[in-house]
Design a protein around this motif. Structure first.
Motif, PDB file in Angstrom:
ATOM      1  N   SER A  74       1.430   0.000  -6.970  1.00 51.77           N
ATOM      2  CA  SER A  74      -0.031  -0.103  -7.010  1.00 51.77           C
ATOM      3  C   SER A  74      -0.576   0.282  -8.379  1.00 51.77           C
ATOM      4  CB  SER A  74      -0.658   0.784  -5.936  1.00 51.77           C
ATOM      5  OG  SER A  74      -0.282   0.345  -4.663  1.00 51.77           O
ATOM      6  N   MET A  75       0.000   1.322  -8.974  1.00 54.09           N
ATOM      7  CA  MET A  75      -0.426   1.749 -10.309  1.00 54.09           C
ATOM      8  C   MET A  75      -0.142   0.663 -11.342  1.00 54.09           C
ATOM      9  SD  MET A  75       0.903   5.712 -10.228  1.00 54.09           S
ATOM     10  CE  MET A  75       0.905   5.878 -11.978  1.00 54.09           C
TER      11      MET A  75
ATOM     12  N   GLU B 163       0.817  -1.218   0.000  1.00 56.62           N
ATOM     13  CA  GLU B 163       0.000   0.000   0.000  1.00 56.62           C
ATOM     14  C   GLU B 163       0.852   1.271   0.000  1.00 56.62           C
ATOM     15  OE1 GLU B 163      -3.471   0.072   0.130  1.00 56.62           O
ATOM     16  OE2 GLU B 163      -3.569  -2.090  -0.052  1.00 56.62           O
ATOM     17  N   LYS B 164       2.069   1.194   0.503  1.00 58.06           N
ATOM     18  CA  LYS B 164       2.928   2.373   0.613  1.00 58.06           C
ATOM     19  C   LYS B 164       3.612   2.725  -0.701  1.00 58.06           C
ATOM     20  CE  LYS B 164       3.827   1.484   5.470  1.00 58.06           C
ATOM     21  NZ  LYS B 164       4.817   1.127   6.465  1.00 58.06           N
ATOM     22  N   ASP B 165       3.659   1.790  -1.642  1.00 57.84           N
ATOM     23  CA  ASP B 165       4.335   2.009  -2.919  1.00 57.84           C
ATOM     24  C   ASP B 165       3.299   2.331  -3.991  1.00 57.84           C
ATOM     25  OD1 ASP B 165       5.889   2.007  -5.186  1.00 57.84           O
ATOM     26  OD2 ASP B 165       6.910   0.117  -4.725  1.00 57.84           O
ATOM     27  N   SER B 166       3.096   3.618  -4.250  1.00 62.96           N
ATOM     28  CA  SER B 166       2.045   4.025  -5.187  1.00 62.96           C
ATOM     29  C   SER B 166       2.357   3.600  -6.621  1.00 62.96           C
ATOM     30  CB  SER B 166       1.832   5.535  -5.121  1.00 62.96           C
ATOM     31  OG  SER B 166       3.024   6.219  -5.453  1.00 62.96           O
ATOM     32  N   LYS B 167       3.631   3.610  -7.004  1.00 62.45           N
ATOM     33  CA  LYS B 167       3.970   3.188  -8.370  1.00 62.45           C
ATOM     34  C   LYS B 167       3.671   1.711  -8.563  1.00 62.45           C
ATOM     35  CE  LYS B 167       7.344   6.664  -9.587  1.00 62.45           C
ATOM     36  NZ  LYS B 167       8.717   6.940 -10.040  1.00 62.45           N
TER      37      LYS B 167
END
Length: 135
Positions: free
Chosen positions: A108-109, A102-106
């Motif tokens: 997740s994208m 959840e902390k890694d937005s890239k």
């Protein structure tokens, strides 16, 4: 040999050659793009484990962000519910079973983009995971 309800059509050599050339120009890239995205997702994860910012950036940028089919399927995937969403999520989890950070937005994208890619494939050719349900 004829299939029920279909007629046989003979093509001359020139027509056959033309058809083969045209098909060669427009080869489907669905599998190549799916595998390419999966490779970049794994490359991103590996680079993140080694804290290689430059490699993470390269893997993220090499993702298929310019694919119009996926771009169009993304809003539909986000709105989807029921069996179609479940099929796509199941396929994604089979291909990439690692949970999302959840902390890694890239990251997740990339996962969401990959799900949208699978959704676009499922829209055209619905996934069938039950071997007993096939005809």
């Amino acid at each position: 040999r004829r299939v029920h309800g279909e007629s046989e059509m003979a093509l001359d050599g020139e027509t056959t050659k033309f058809v083969q050339e045209e098909l060669g120009k427009h080869k489907p890239a669905a599998v190549e793009r799916l595998l390419g995205d999966l490779k970049m997702l794994v490359a991103y994860e590996s680079a993140a484990e080694w804290q290689e910012e430059k490699a993470m950036h390269s893997a993220f940028n090499a993702f298929s962000w310019d694919d119009a089919n996926v771009s169009q399927a993304l809003p539909a995937y986000l709105k989807a519910t029921g069996s179609q969403r479940a099929r796509v999520d199941y396929a994604y989890n089979v291909l990439y079973p690692k949970p999302v950070n959840e902390k890694d937005s890239k990251r997740s994208m990339m996962g969401l983009w990959l799900k949208a890619r699978l959704f676009s494939y499922d829209q055209q050719f619905p996934f069938q995971f039950n071997p007993y349900g096939r005809q």
